[in-house]
Design an enzyme around this catalytic site. Structure first.
Site, PDB file in Angstrom:
ATOM      1  N   GLU A   1      -8.095  27.425  31.874  1.00 47.46           N
ATOM      2  CA  GLU A   1      -8.021  28.670  31.181  1.00 47.46           C
ATOM      3  C   GLU A   1      -8.613  28.419  29.765  1.00 47.46           C
ATOM      4  OE1 GLU A   1      -4.295  30.276  32.267  1.00 47.46           O
ATOM      5  OE2 GLU A   1      -3.941  30.849  30.261  1.00 47.46           O
TER       6      GLU A   1
ATOM      7  N   HIS B   1      -2.129  25.544  42.397  1.00 43.27           N
ATOM      8  CA  HIS B   1      -1.983  24.817  40.913  1.00 43.27           C
ATOM      9  C   HIS B   1      -0.730  24.178  40.608  1.00 43.27           C
ATOM     10  CE1 HIS B   1      -3.615  23.651  37.133  1.00 43.27           C
ATOM     11  NE2 HIS B   1      -2.606  24.464  36.719  1.00 43.27           N
TER      12      HIS B   1
ATOM     13  N   GLU C   1       7.767  19.443  36.015  1.00 47.56           N
ATOM     14  CA  GLU C   1       7.463  20.303  37.378  1.00 47.56           C
ATOM     15  C   GLU C   1       8.178  20.260  38.404  1.00 47.56           C
ATOM     16  OE1 GLU C   1       3.076  20.202  38.132  1.00 47.56           O
ATOM     17  OE2 GLU C   1       3.451  21.804  39.906  1.00 47.56           O
TER      18      GLU C   1
ATOM     19  N   LEU D   1      -9.981  22.144  38.830  1.00 51.02           N
ATOM     20  CA  LEU D   1      -9.743  23.161  38.181  1.00 51.02           C
ATOM     21  C   LEU D   1     -10.611  23.136  36.915  1.00 51.02           C
ATOM     22  CD1 LEU D   1      -7.278  24.563  36.839  1.00 51.02           C
ATOM     23  CD2 LEU D   1      -6.622  22.396  35.789  1.00 51.02           C
TER      24      LEU D   1
ATOM     25  N   GLY E   1      -5.933  22.708  28.658  1.00 52.80           N
ATOM     26  CA  GLY E   1      -6.206  23.367  27.761  1.00 52.80           C
ATOM     27  C   GLY E   1      -5.321  23.245  26.452  1.00 52.80           C
TER      28      GLY E   1
ATOM     29  N   SER F   1      -1.236   9.097  35.942  1.00 52.16           N
ATOM     30  CA  SER F   1      -0.402  10.392  36.140  1.00 52.16           C
ATOM     31  C   SER F   1      -1.152  11.704  36.059  1.00 52.16           C
ATOM     32  CB  SER F   1       0.892  10.406  35.619  1.00 52.16           C
ATOM     33  OG  SER F   1       1.520   9.080  35.473  1.00 52.16           O
TER      34      SER F   1
ATOM     35  N   ARG G   1       4.219  30.723  35.320  1.00 50.43           N
ATOM     36  CA  ARG G   1       4.193  29.856  34.270  1.00 50.43           C
ATOM     37  C   ARG G   1       2.951  30.360  33.222  1.00 50.43           C
ATOM     38  NH1 ARG G   1       1.271  25.863  32.959  1.00 50.43           N
ATOM     39  NH2 ARG G   1       0.641  25.385  35.076  1.00 50.43           N
TER      40      ARG G   1
ATOM     41  N   GLN H   1       2.184  28.861  41.946  1.00 52.97           N
ATOM     42  CA  GLN H   1       1.105  29.367  41.014  1.00 52.97           C
ATOM     43  C   GLN H   1      -0.482  28.964  41.469  1.00 52.97           C
ATOM     44  OE1 GLN H   1       0.297  28.304  36.707  1.00 52.97           O
ATOM     45  NE2 GLN H   1       0.939  30.223  36.671  1.00 52.97           N
TER      46      GLN H   1
ATOM     47  N   ARG I   1      -1.521  34.436  34.660  1.00 52.06           N
ATOM     48  CA  ARG I   1      -2.405  33.967  35.631  1.00 52.06           C
ATOM     49  C   ARG I   1      -2.045  34.557  37.085  1.00 52.06           C
ATOM     50  NH1 ARG I   1      -1.481  27.562  34.589  1.00 52.06           N
ATOM     51  NH2 ARG I   1      -3.158  27.455  32.656  1.00 52.06           N
TER      52      ARG I   1
END
Lengths: 558, 324
Positions: free
Chosen positions: A242, A337, A361, A239, A47, A40, A372, A227, A273
């Protein structure tokens, strides 16, 4: 007859947490997922997970305020209060289940700084927190011996007399269609990232659950809130966490300037963000980027810290950009994202359709509002996964299974499939999806305006026509991914419709929705949720007030 | 660059055709991964090609397959690392597990083995109100094992599993280590006892293949070796593996080399007559072919140096243990 009290669709963090909660409530629960649970997309959360622990001198109200400010005041404050008060207990639960969180010198859970927050309250496992939690939840699922329909694809929700009472699904390995009867269904299917090209999201993230609910008349809310993550690799959209900025990495433009000082002098690289992504896009648009990118500089963090806390990023830099982040800055750009919007639910995860729940989500209980915060998504999944699992089990408790005419449902799908399999055109899902994704990125990206969104809306019928013509190259039923991708494209088209309509409706700039033609936030008219509901007469757009408890909207500065 | 991707195809619906190689020629970027190439084939040329893939960044574990004969993740294998311009890349499904279609294998066996090691944390006593206290060094050490994404590359290329499906295998044993080494887990004894049985840690032949192919640096074989040490320390020595280790060490410390005559006898256990008898045909065949080791086992020249080495290694180990 396949049947369960509670059927959870999707096996990421929200889905597994929901299933465990329903199991603990005594329900006969099963999970159905188009991939094995550990595949998944929760895996990709790098992060960490936010929680304000009182024994660290933190408090949930500060966390709630940061979340509300981050949401640009579009989050519902009752839901945010609940999430932030439950964060501590949920975090400790995860630790007790076995998650190997990094520790401080005293052996307690350690924290790192994350964007948009006044203090470090992000708990983490190196830079693969999502994976570490996902695998532990799967361990718990194995321990509880919960049935998982692995690699089963949900085609449609069954709603009779207004109540959700099961799903029609296909076993991917054989291509056979089944009905699974359930007293309640929880959608935990994640986001819709692949609707955008490029995106940080995995290839499986195609908005299935959002579309399934939308198709049965459940409203979706704030779908325009998409986002763009500030640090993604060009082209592939892979990605970069962050956490890299949380550990102190800098953003530089082509002149080597830390440009965030001009946009967010206090929080710098750790502003929200949406703020950072807009700043980067402005730098790029005004000619201070390099080849459509700005630079993320980790060099000064030191090799030891990078090895211990950013090991995956080190790997990703090497593998996907050919850059050693210890030695040179890595080019990055904002990339799609996450979707803050989703199926509208109440705090128990209920949708408008009795028996149908949603969490994670794909849902919008509205804790993220317009933007977010990093490390609030994992929190959202476990807190509301847990609560919806409990409530879905309560709903099922004592209820009888509905009599369903299984053959009718299966035959109906078989008929659709035989039409699809018999089509002979050159049109395929892959080209349509690529064209759609690029259009979404172009018109619903970091900056938007009326003209662009209207032109996108006008393009949608054309995409639908092409989709109606799309044919398959794989004509077999066993593990037919050609078929799966085509079905997913249908879901994506439904999601696209609600995103564009939401974007056109909201005539202001708030959170991730930045309109060049309405550049300011307009609390007087738009401190509201935007809902899109499918009706027999087409999609209907409506509004709903935002729930404010004690934090009045203020100007948002970082 | 121009490449040819040669894919091992198999379609169970076509009963007439066994598996076969199909070649696709395509133009890809220098930085493309093998997965990018397969996706390009699937999207632009041949929609019937079946494979699993999702994240494209080596975290979901879907795309383990054999590339040029070894298990790898297609997503983090660069085309330019496995083929020259104009060259061919051979792509096959992962090994050991049965093929469903093309590059998709049935991972039931993989997960059954994972389930076999009771893969969940088992603390004893009352749960603390807050978190369990644990040293960060232990947690970061475990992170090296938790980094496993369950892709099955190690299982695909495990040379023991290829012959003996009873072996628990590298991924599941690494998972077992993750619990045995977790300071919060209190079931070390029962875990180590179970892992010392047939099919457990002693069945690894130390071929190193799993360490080589693991895309996440989990080094399953090293974890298996660590489990052996822990099992012996915990007193699970009544098995061939542990006896073999002891006999090995005793022989080398004594004479500087292996006494191949007594090694099997000691490994099976001197009193284990049925096992000793079962060795007889091998011994007789060896005798007939004059391959019997010398009856009188002599020490190597300078054996004192070997003994000194052994002593200093032991001291070092004791110091390490004392240090924690």
């Amino acid at each position: 007859m396949l049947e369960h009290d509670v059927l959870v669709v999707g096996a990421g963090l929200a889905g597994m947490r929901a299933a465990l909660a329903a199991h603990q409530s005594g329900a006969n629960v099963a999970i159905i997922s188009k991939v094995h649970p550990v595949r998944s997309h929760s895996n990709a959360a790098q992060g960490g997970i936010n929680a304000a622990l009182t024994d660290r001198g933190d408090n949930w109200e500060d966390h709630a305020f940061d979340t509300i400010k981050g949401s640009d005041y579009l989050g519902d404050q009752d839901a945010i209060e609940y999430m932030c008060t439950e964060a501590g207990p949920e975090l400790i639960d995860l630790e007790h289940m076995g998650v190997i969180f990094n520790r401080d010198d005293e052996g307690r859970l350690g924290t790192r700084a994350f964007g948009g927050q006044q203090r470090a309250r992000t708990f983490f496992v190196a830079d693969f927190t999502g994976q570490a939690i996902l695998h532990v939840l799967y361990e718990q699922l194995m321990k509880a011996d919960v049935r998982v329909y692995e690699e089963w694809f949900v085609l449609e929700l069954i709603v009779e007399e207004g109540e959700c009472c099961g799903v029609i699904a296909m076993e991917i390995a054989t291509g056979s269609v089944f009905v699974i009867r359930a007293k309640s269904v929880i959608l935990c299917t994640g986001g819709l990232g692949r609707l955008f090209e490029p995106s940080t999201n995995a290839l499986i993230v195609t908005g299935d659950g959002i579309a399934l609910a939308y198709q049965v008349g459940a409203p979706v809310m704030d779908m325009e809130m998409v986002q763009y993550h500030p640090t993604t690799l060009k082209g592939s959209g892979v990605l970069i966490t962050e956490g890299a900025r949380g550990e102190g990495a800098h953003l530089l433009n082509k002149d080597g300037e830390r440009f965030m000082q001009r946009y967010a002098p206090n929080m710098m690289e750790l502003a929200s963000r949406d703020v950072v992504s807009r700043s980067e896009q402005t730098e790029i648009d005004e000619g201070r980027g390099i080849d459509g990118c700005v630079l993320l500089d980790c060099r000064h963090l030191g090799e030891d810290l990078i090895a211990e806390r950013l090991s995956q990023i080190l790997e990703i830099g090497m593998d996907f950009a050919g850059v050693d982040i210890r030695k040179e800055p890595i080019p990055i750009q904002p990339g799609m994202h996450y979707i803050m919007g989703g199926i509208k639910t109440d705090m128990d995860g209920r949708t408008i359709v009795p028996g149908l729940y949603a969490a994670g989500e794909c849902a919008n209980v509205s804790v993220h509002g317009g933007n977010r915060l990093g490390a609030n998504s994992l929190l959202d999944t476990v807190v509301f996964g847990h609560r919806s699992g409990r409530h879905a089990a309560d709903w099922a408790n004592g209820k009888a299974y509905r009599d369903l005419n299984v053959d009718d449902y299966v035959d109906g799908k078989e008929k659709e499939f035989s039409d699809l399999f018999s089509r002979q055109t050159d049109e395929r899902w892959s080209q349509i999806r690529l064209d759609l994704g690029k259009a979404m990125d172009r018109y619903m990206g970091v900056y938007r305006d009326e003209e662009g969104m209207q032109s996108l809306l006008a393009m949608l019928p054309g995409f639908r026509e092409r989709f109606a013509q799309a044919s398959l190259q794989d004509k077999g039923r066993v593990f037919n991914t050609d078929l799966i991708f085509t079905l997913e494209l249908g879901f994506m088209l439904d999601c696209a419709e609600s995103i564009v309509l939401g974007g056109i409706e909201r005539k202001e700039s708030r959170g991730a929705h930045s309109r060049t033609d309405y550049p300011n936030r307009d609390d007087e008219n738009w401190l509201k949720h935007v809902l899109v509901t499918r009706t027999d007469d087409g999609p209907e757009v409506s509004q709903l007030p935002v729930t404010i408890t004690k934090w009045q909207p203020e100007e948002r500065k970082y | 660059m121009q490449i040819t991707v040669s894919v091992r195809r198999y379609n169970p619906q076509d009963k007439e055709t066994p598996s076969y190689w199909q070649e696709y020629s395509l133009e890809v970027e220098e930085t493309s991964s093998v997965l990018d190439s397969l996706i390009k084939i699937r999207e632009e040329e041949d929609g019937s090609l079946a494979l699993r893939c999702s994240c494209r960044s080596a975290i979901c574990g879907s795309c383990a397959m054999r590339i040029n004969g070894h298990a790898k993740l297609a997503c983090n294998t660069k085309v330019s690392d496995v083929a020259e311009d104009g060259g061919t890349i051979k792509v096959e499904p992962a090994g050991v597990m049965p093929v469903i279609k093309d590059l998709v294998v049935d991972q039931t066996l993989f997960w059954d083995k994972v389930k076999q090691v009771s893969p969940w944390l088992q603390p004893e006593g009352e749960e603390p109100e807050a978190e369990y206290l644990a040293p960060n060094s232990d947690m970061t050490h475990l992170a090296g094992v938790m980094a496993c994404i369950m892709c099955g590359a190690c299982v695909s290329d495990c040379t023991v599993l290829e012959m003996d499906p009873n072996f628990i295998g590298p991924a599941a044993l690494a998972k077992a280590y993750r619990f045995a080494a977790d300071p919060r887990d209190d079931q070390d004894a029962s875990r180590l006892a179970a892992l010392s049985e047939y099919g457990g840690v002693w069945d690894c032949t130390r071929c190193y293949e799993c360490v080589e192919v693991c895309p996440k640096g989990v080094a399953p074989m090293d974890r298996i070796m660590a489990l052996r040490d822990r099992a012996m320390e915990a007193g699970y020595t009544n098995n061939n593996g542990a006896r073999h280790t002891d006999a090995f060490e005793a022989s080398v410390s004594h004479s500087g080399r292996l006494n191949e005559l007594t090694l099997p006898i000691k490994s099976f256990g001197v009193l284990n007559l049925p096992a000793q008898m079962s060795m007889a045909p091998v011994a007789i065949r060896a005798l007939m072919r004059r391959k019997i080791p010398p009856i009188i086992h002599k020490s190597v020249p300078g054996v004192k140096n070997v003994r000194r080495l052994v002593e200093s290694v032991k001291e070092e180990q004791q110091d390490e243990q004392a240090a924690g």
